[in-house]
Design a protein around this motif. Structure first.
Motif, mmCIF file in Angstrom:
data_model
loop_
_atom_site.group_PDB
_atom_site.id
_atom_site.type_symbol
_atom_site.label_atom_id
_atom_site.label_comp_id
_atom_site.label_asym_id
_atom_site.label_seq_id
_atom_site.Cartn_x
_atom_site.Cartn_y
_atom_site.Cartn_z
ATOM 1 N N LYS A 65 0.831 -1.203 0.000
ATOM 2 C CA LYS A 65 0.000 0.000 0.000
ATOM 3 C C LYS A 65 0.867 1.255 0.000
ATOM 4 O O LYS A 65 1.784 1.396 0.807
ATOM 5 C CB LYS A 65 -0.919 -0.003 1.227
ATOM 6 C CG LYS A 65 -1.992 1.077 1.206
ATOM 7 C CD LYS A 65 -2.824 1.029 2.482
ATOM 8 C CE LYS A 65 -3.701 -0.207 2.538
ATOM 9 N NZ LYS A 65 -4.772 -0.186 1.522
ATOM 10 N N HIS A 66 0.583 2.169 -0.934
ATOM 11 C CA HIS A 66 1.336 3.413 -1.036
ATOM 12 C C HIS A 66 0.551 4.634 -0.542
ATOM 13 O O HIS A 66 1.148 5.683 -0.281
ATOM 14 C CB HIS A 66 1.778 3.656 -2.481
ATOM 15 C CG HIS A 66 2.951 2.813 -2.898
ATOM 16 N ND1 HIS A 66 2.877 1.442 -3.040
ATOM 17 C CD2 HIS A 66 4.236 3.145 -3.194
ATOM 18 C CE1 HIS A 66 4.056 0.964 -3.412
ATOM 19 N NE2 HIS A 66 4.906 1.984 -3.506
ATOM 20 N N TYR A 67 -0.770 4.492 -0.452
ATOM 21 C CA TYR A 67 -1.606 5.599 0.024
ATOM 22 C C TYR A 67 -2.648 5.035 0.985
ATOM 23 O O TYR A 67 -3.083 3.882 0.862
ATOM 24 C CB TYR A 67 -2.311 6.310 -1.133
ATOM 25 C CG TYR A 67 -1.378 7.006 -2.078
ATOM 26 C CD1 TYR A 67 -0.994 8.331 -1.869
ATOM 27 C CD2 TYR A 67 -0.870 6.349 -3.200
ATOM 28 C CE1 TYR A 67 -0.140 8.977 -2.744
ATOM 29 C CE2 TYR A 67 0.005 6.985 -4.071
ATOM 30 C CZ TYR A 67 0.356 8.293 -3.840
ATOM 31 O OH TYR A 67 1.203 8.928 -4.699
ATOM 32 N N ILE A 68 -3.049 5.871 1.943
ATOM 33 C CA ILE A 68 -4.067 5.450 2.888
ATOM 34 C C ILE A 68 -4.850 6.667 3.363
ATOM 35 O O ILE A 68 -4.295 7.751 3.545
ATOM 36 C CB ILE A 68 -3.429 4.697 4.083
ATOM 37 C CG1 ILE A 68 -4.496 3.994 4.902
ATOM 38 C CG2 ILE A 68 -2.576 5.624 4.925
ATOM 39 C CD1 ILE A 68 -3.922 2.963 5.872
ATOM 40 N N LYS A 69 -6.156 6.480 3.533
ATOM 41 C CA LYS A 69 -7.022 7.561 3.985
ATOM 42 C C LYS A 69 -7.470 7.256 5.407
ATOM 43 O O LYS A 69 -7.889 6.139 5.715
ATOM 44 C CB LYS A 69 -8.236 7.695 3.068
ATOM 45 C CG LYS A 69 -9.042 8.958 3.290
ATOM 46 C CD LYS A 69 -10.121 9.111 2.221
ATOM 47 C CE LYS A 69 -10.894 10.412 2.413
ATOM 48 N NZ LYS A 69 -11.936 10.588 1.355
ATOM 49 N N VAL A 70 -7.396 8.253 6.297
ATOM 50 C CA VAL A 70 -7.673 8.013 7.711
ATOM 51 C C VAL A 70 -8.687 9.015 8.253
ATOM 52 O O VAL A 70 -8.904 10.083 7.675
ATOM 53 C CB VAL A 70 -6.377 8.088 8.555
ATOM 54 C CG1 VAL A 70 -5.346 7.106 8.042
ATOM 55 C CG2 VAL A 70 -5.814 9.510 8.574
ATOM 56 N N LYS A 71 -9.292 8.629 9.378
ATOM 57 C CA LYS A 71 -10.173 9.520 10.133
ATOM 58 C C LYS A 71 -9.628 9.669 11.552
ATOM 59 O O LYS A 71 -8.886 8.809 12.035
ATOM 60 C CB LYS A 71 -11.599 8.963 10.163
ATOM 61 C CG LYS A 71 -12.286 8.956 8.812
ATOM 62 C CD LYS A 71 -13.725 8.452 8.923
ATOM 63 C CE LYS A 71 -14.420 8.463 7.576
ATOM 64 N NZ LYS A 71 -15.829 7.981 7.656
ATOM 65 N N ALA A 72 -10.001 10.734 12.209
ATOM 66 C CA ALA A 72 -9.447 11.073 13.524
ATOM 67 C C ALA A 72 -9.646 9.953 14.534
ATOM 68 O O ALA A 72 -10.732 9.380 14.642
ATOM 69 C CB ALA A 72 -10.083 12.363 14.039
ATOM 70 N N GLY A 73 -8.585 9.630 15.265
ATOM 71 C CA GLY A 73 -8.665 8.711 16.385
ATOM 72 C C GLY A 73 -8.779 7.247 16.041
ATOM 73 O O GLY A 73 -8.819 6.409 16.941
ATOM 74 N N ARG A 74 -8.797 6.879 14.767
ATOM 75 C CA ARG A 74 -8.961 5.471 14.389
ATOM 76 C C ARG A 74 -7.606 4.849 14.042
ATOM 77 O O ARG A 74 -6.627 5.541 13.782
ATOM 78 C CB ARG A 74 -9.901 5.348 13.198
ATOM 79 C CG ARG A 74 -11.318 5.822 13.527
ATOM 80 C CD ARG A 74 -12.250 5.498 12.374
ATOM 81 N NE ARG A 74 -13.617 5.943 12.645
ATOM 82 C CZ ARG A 74 -14.631 5.763 11.803
ATOM 83 N NH1 ARG A 74 -14.451 5.131 10.645
ATOM 84 N NH2 ARG A 74 -15.838 6.195 12.123
ATOM 85 N N THR A 75 -7.599 3.489 14.038
ATOM 86 C CA THR A 75 -6.383 2.738 13.721
ATOM 87 C C THR A 75 -6.579 1.971 12.424
ATOM 88 O O THR A 75 -7.626 1.342 12.204
ATOM 89 C CB THR A 75 -6.039 1.756 14.855
ATOM 90 O OG1 THR A 75 -5.840 2.499 16.073
ATOM 91 C CG2 THR A 75 -4.774 0.982 14.533
ATOM 92 N N TYR A 76 -5.553 2.002 11.553
ATOM 93 C CA TYR A 76 -5.621 1.386 10.231
ATOM 94 C C TYR A 76 -4.401 0.496 10.027
ATOM 95 O O TYR A 76 -3.346 0.700 10.637
ATOM 96 C CB TYR A 76 -5.663 2.456 9.135
ATOM 97 C CG TYR A 76 -6.843 3.384 9.242
ATOM 98 C CD1 TYR A 76 -7.986 3.165 8.505
ATOM 99 C CD2 TYR A 76 -6.811 4.486 10.108
ATOM 100 C CE1 TYR A 76 -9.084 4.020 8.613
ATOM 101 C CE2 TYR A 76 -7.897 5.329 10.223
ATOM 102 C CZ TYR A 76 -9.030 5.093 9.474
ATOM 103 O OH TYR A 76 -10.110 5.924 9.590
#
Length: 525
Positions: A506-517
């Protein structure tokens, strides 16, 4: 006897309103560009000047077409220039430049600005010059006017006289070319050695408010006596209301400089996590310059907060600032390492001098406490390796390494504040909330563990601070403190064994506040 009608055509022209005007039949092959040079506020101090008629050639360079040397104050110059074609059309475009004898610290040349018969002011560089064209209807009149700015100043203070350009037309590209990028051009720098200063040969325009005087004494600086920077004078929106308009006979402007007495206390609050010292509890104060992104704005002060999250900055100059908590763009620190050294990397003329960044314990470095590689390691900032801890191997590890990495768990916070006047104290509160976390695993070819590899996540909008992590002994990592959005993953971007190593995964990732990916398995050769 026959009478013949004859059409009479004046040979020299006709009187129109008392002025002799060339008739269409008259061949006006050339015309004059002329004017006077005068500086009541600088007469007697500048000396004879040189006036040049310039043409702009290919590539933006200039060529001196005509010149007049040794023009005295109150004197006149005149250049004869050809008109274009058989119909005597307007001449080619020219610019006019005036130069005075050189003197230390002063810009002794500038370009004429104005209209035919109506000088307005001057410009420091060619882009400010007015285009001058001769016509068959009469001479073009371009008068040069200059004056002086002087006054008292604290002895030993460094004086800078700057002026905003006639316009900022051209956007960011034009503003980058200014002597003070995005702000103004410098006409002179001098030292008030005897408690006074004087700058002459400044372009004068009636009522033209565009000059600024900066005085620096040690660490203290004032602009126009009441402002903290060139941008502050212009209200951070290129306003000229606070600038100086010069007088034709000279302007007296006493200069003041000293500590501002403006103290700012930043109270940081951390929600949902325990802040790290170097990453989360770090406060940066940046000047909010117009048109400059936050992360590109200059840092004027920075420090770590106390454990309670408080930090006080003393004697901040008046101005507009970004107050950032936990948004550090760069940091280096000592970290326990699973390797005794990294000498395979630190070799050769280019990297050999950096060998101080890697050792099992300090005494293994060449030199002593104040010399050689050991001396460099002990003085390295921000955290000098002077404690007893770096004098021995860290428990569970084999050595120490100096890395461009500081862990942060919070997403950080930012606030814009204005500070005006002097002798004021104020406080502001900035909150940093727990950021998102991206986990993953790094391995090399044939399943080898990617130990102590740097993993970097960079935001794609260019507004958010990058975050990093070092892989552990099993190749695992977790990059924390991410704000919501899309992030680019870069592997091994710490310059230890190469920059931006190619990898699969994976080269890109989209995140939201406070979450774990989970970024999954990243493999490289």
């Amino acid at each position: 006897m026959k009478l013949r009608a004859v059409l009479l055509v004046p040979a020299l022209g006709a009187l129109v309103g008392g002025v002799l005007v060339a008739s269409p039949a008259q061949a006006v092959r050339a015309q004059q560009i002329t004017g006077t040079v005068s500086g009541p506020g600088g007469a007697g101090t500048v000396g004879p000047v040189r006036v040049e008629l310039l043409s702009v050639v290919r590539g933006g360079n200039t060529k001196v077409v005509r010149f007049a040397n040794n023009v005295p104050d109150g004197g006149r110059y005149s250049f004869s220039v050809p008109l274009n074609g058989t119909k005597n059309k307007t001449s080619r475009p020219y610019r006019l430049r005036i130069s005075a004898p050189a003197t230390a610290g002063s810009a002794r040349s500038w370009f004429w600005r104005g209209k035919n018969g109506k000088p307005t002011t001057g410009g420091r560089y060619l882009r400010d010059a007015t285009v001058v064209k001769a016509t068959k209807y009469g001479a073009f009149r371009a008068d040069f006017r200059y004056t002086t700015l002087s006054g008292t100043a604290p002895a030993g203070s460094r004086i800078t006289v700057a002026a905003a350009p006639p316009s900022y037309k051209g956007g960011k590209e034009a503003r980058r070319e200014l002597d003070i990028p995005g702000c103004a051009n410098v006409y002179a720098t001098t030292t008030a050695s005897n408690g006074t200063y004087r700058v002459d040969f400044l372009p004068y325009g009636s009522g033209d408010k565009r000059y600024m005087v900066a005085a620096r004494l040690g660490d203290d600086e004032r602009w126009n006596n009441s402002f903290g920077s060139c941008f502050d004078v212009q209200n951070y929106r290129y306003s000229r209301s606070n600038m100086l308009a010069l007088n034709p006979a000279g302007t007296n402007h006493p200069v003041e400089v000293g500590a501002s007495g403006n103290h700012l206390t930043v109270n940081g609050a951390f929600r949902g996590f325990k802040p790290t010292a170097q990453g989360d509890r770090w406060v940066s104060i940046r000047e909010a310059q117009p048109g400059v992104p936050v992360l590109a704005s200059p840092v004027v002060a920075q420090k770590a907060t106390t454990r309670a999250g408080s930090a006080t900055f003393y004697n901040l100059a008046p101005g507009r600032y970004y107050v950032e908590l936990g948004r550090r763009t760069g940091c280096a620190d000592w970290y326990p390492s699973r390797f005794t050294n990294n000498n395979t990397y630190f070799k050769g003329l280019d990297r050999g001098p950096e060998r101080w960044k890697s050792f099992p314990y300090l005494s293994k470095l060449s030199g002593g406490a104040n010399s050689g590689l050991e001396g460099i390691a002990r003085r390295a900032n921000p955290n000098p390796a002077t404690s007893a801890e770096q004098g021995k191997k860290p428990r569970g590890f084999k050595g120490w390494m100096y890395r461009t990495h500081c862990k942060a768990l919070g997403a950080g916070g930012i606030k814009t504040i204005d500070i005006s006047g002097t002798g004021n104290s104020r406080s502001t509160r900035v909150i940093s909330k727990k950021g998102a976390i991206v986990k993953g695993h790094v391995s090399r070819v044939k399943g080898k563990t990617g130990t102590e590899m740097m993993v970097t996540l960079t935001s794609q909008d260019g507004k958010r601070v990058l975050r990093t992590d070092l892989t552990d002994g099993r190749g695992n990592f977790y990059v924390a403190g991410l704000t919501p959005g899309r992030w680019k993953i870069t592997l091994n971007a710490d310059s230890w064994r190469g920059i931006g190593r190619t990898f699969t995964g994976k080269h890109y990732i989209k995140v939201k506040a406070g979450r774990t990916y989970n970024a999954g398995h990243l493999r490289f050769k």
